[in-house]
Design a protein around this motif. Structure first.
Motif, mmCIF file in Angstrom:
data_model
loop_
_atom_site.group_PDB
_atom_site.id
_atom_site.type_symbol
_atom_site.label_atom_id
_atom_site.label_comp_id
_atom_site.label_asym_id
_atom_site.label_seq_id
_atom_site.Cartn_x
_atom_site.Cartn_y
_atom_site.Cartn_z
ATOM 1 N N THR A 1 5.281 4.245 5.426
ATOM 2 C CA THR A 1 4.372 3.094 5.437
ATOM 3 C C THR A 1 4.985 1.869 4.780
ATOM 4 O O THR A 1 4.979 0.775 5.340
ATOM 5 N N GLY B 1 -0.879 3.767 9.338
ATOM 6 C CA GLY B 1 -1.609 3.003 8.335
ATOM 7 C C GLY B 1 -2.927 3.652 7.953
ATOM 8 O O GLY B 1 -3.297 3.688 6.778
ATOM 9 N N MET B 2 -3.639 4.179 8.928
ATOM 10 C CA MET B 2 -4.909 4.839 8.640
ATOM 11 C C MET B 2 -4.701 6.095 7.790
ATOM 12 O O MET B 2 -5.461 6.354 6.860
ATOM 13 N N VAL B 3 -3.669 6.869 8.123
ATOM 14 C CA VAL B 3 -3.366 8.056 7.328
ATOM 15 C C VAL B 3 -3.046 7.667 5.886
ATOM 16 O O VAL B 3 -3.501 8.305 4.928
ATOM 17 N N THR B 4 -2.276 6.593 5.736
ATOM 18 C CA THR B 4 -1.916 6.130 4.396
ATOM 19 C C THR B 4 -3.142 5.718 3.603
ATOM 20 O O THR B 4 -3.282 6.060 2.417
ATOM 21 N N MET B 5 -4.031 4.973 4.232
ATOM 22 C CA MET B 5 -5.222 4.521 3.528
ATOM 23 C C MET B 5 -6.098 5.697 3.112
ATOM 24 O O MET B 5 -6.651 5.709 2.002
ATOM 25 N N MET B 6 -6.215 6.720 3.983
ATOM 26 C CA MET B 6 -7.009 7.893 3.623
ATOM 27 C C MET B 6 -6.383 8.649 2.458
ATOM 28 O O MET B 6 -7.087 9.117 1.552
ATOM 29 N N THR C 1 0.829 -1.213 0.000
ATOM 30 C CA THR C 1 0.000 0.000 0.000
ATOM 31 C C THR C 1 0.858 1.256 0.000
ATOM 32 O O THR C 1 0.598 2.202 -0.747
ATOM 33 N N VAL D 1 -0.917 1.511 13.467
ATOM 34 C CA VAL D 1 -2.319 1.708 13.089
ATOM 35 C C VAL D 1 -2.546 3.158 12.666
ATOM 36 O O VAL D 1 -3.216 3.434 11.664
ATOM 37 N N GLY D 2 -1.971 4.105 13.410
ATOM 38 C CA GLY D 2 -2.144 5.518 13.076
ATOM 39 C C GLY D 2 -1.579 5.857 11.717
ATOM 40 O O GLY D 2 -2.257 6.474 10.878
#
Length: 258
Positions: free
Chosen positions: A55, A222-227, A23, A219-220
């Motif tokens: 990431t 990763g969430m930023v990356t997904m957004m 990702t 997790v933090g």
């Protein structure tokens, strides 16, 4: 007797680690594509370095570390050094991207950038390992460590080549899949260089536990990356450097190279 287990949660951590590496690599390649298009070049390169280094490499490393354990010994993490390793990962990727597109260094620019990034990724990995404290004595096989650095340099050079040349959604996804394999291969090669001995006179280490420190960090990020990936998308961008429909290559491929 002390025993190292790299997969204490089975295939869960290596699979998630690979998915995060893929990702981050995919997002980074899309950011570079937008840098090639010439709009906000410097900003997109920074975003690419954060995606790939933060990431694709750093989060991948520490998700994999959630599955690492030493039976019969405790493990803690030094928080400042752990965070420093993240900064190292992002900075060396940015340097590699910047060097690889310097026309004055051609035809060696790609290889110089790959060498700098690869050695930097190795420094990130082993600084992250230095951040891991244990009441066991930890050592490394120098030959395997050297092999992991060679893998990192080759992987970094390939990643920079992908960033400079790959275009199109399918090709970008394929490149990101390969980059994920390379990053994970470097990580586990470096991890298998480790060996442990019983440290009878060592005190219990200070620091944060793996779940306490690594889970919220990974997790933090990763969430930023997904957004960001959802925001940017993986659709093709108008890249004037490769716009065959217009019949000509523009005067400038990377805006900062002139």
């Amino acid at each position: 007797m002390l025993r190292i287990d790299h997969f204490s949660h089975g295939w869960l951590t290596p699979v998630i680690a690979y998915l995060m590496s893929f990702t981050g690599s995919l997002l980074g390649l899309r950011c570079v594509a937008r840098a090639r298009a010439g709009n906000g070049h410097a900003g997109w390169l920074i975003a690419a370095a954060v995606a790939i280094g933060g990431t694709g490499i750093w989060v991948m490393h520490f998700i994999a570390m959630l599955g690492f354990s030493i039976h019969g010994a405790s493990i803690r993490y030094d928080v400042p050094i752990t965070l420093l390793s993240a900064v190292i990962a992002m900075v060396v990727v940015w340097i590699g991207l910047w060097v690889a597109q310097q026309r004055a260094l051609e035809p060696l620019a790609l290889y110089i950038g790959g060498a700098i990034t690869g050695v930097g990724v190795g420094a990130m990995h082993y600084s992250g390992m230095y951040a891991m404290k244990s009441d066991a004595l930890i050592g490394y096989d120098g030959l395997i460590v050297s092999l992991s650095i060679v893998i990192a340099v080759i992987a970094a050079t390939a990643a920079l080549w992908f960033a400079l040349h790959v275009r199109g959604t399918i090709a970008t996804i394929g490149a990101a899949l390969v980059m994920g394999v390379a990053v994970c291969g470097m990580h586990y090669t470096g991890m298998f260089a480790m060996h442990v001995q019983n440290g009878q006179h060592l005190h219990a280490p200070a620091g944060a536990g793996a779940a306490q420190l690594l889970t919220p960090l990974t997790v933090g990020v990763g969430m930023v990356t997904m957004m960001l990936l959802l925001h940017i998308g993986i659709t093709d961008v108008d890249d004037p450097a490769y716009d065959g429909a217009r019949g000509a290559r523009p005067a400038r491929y990377w805006p900062t190279r002139d």
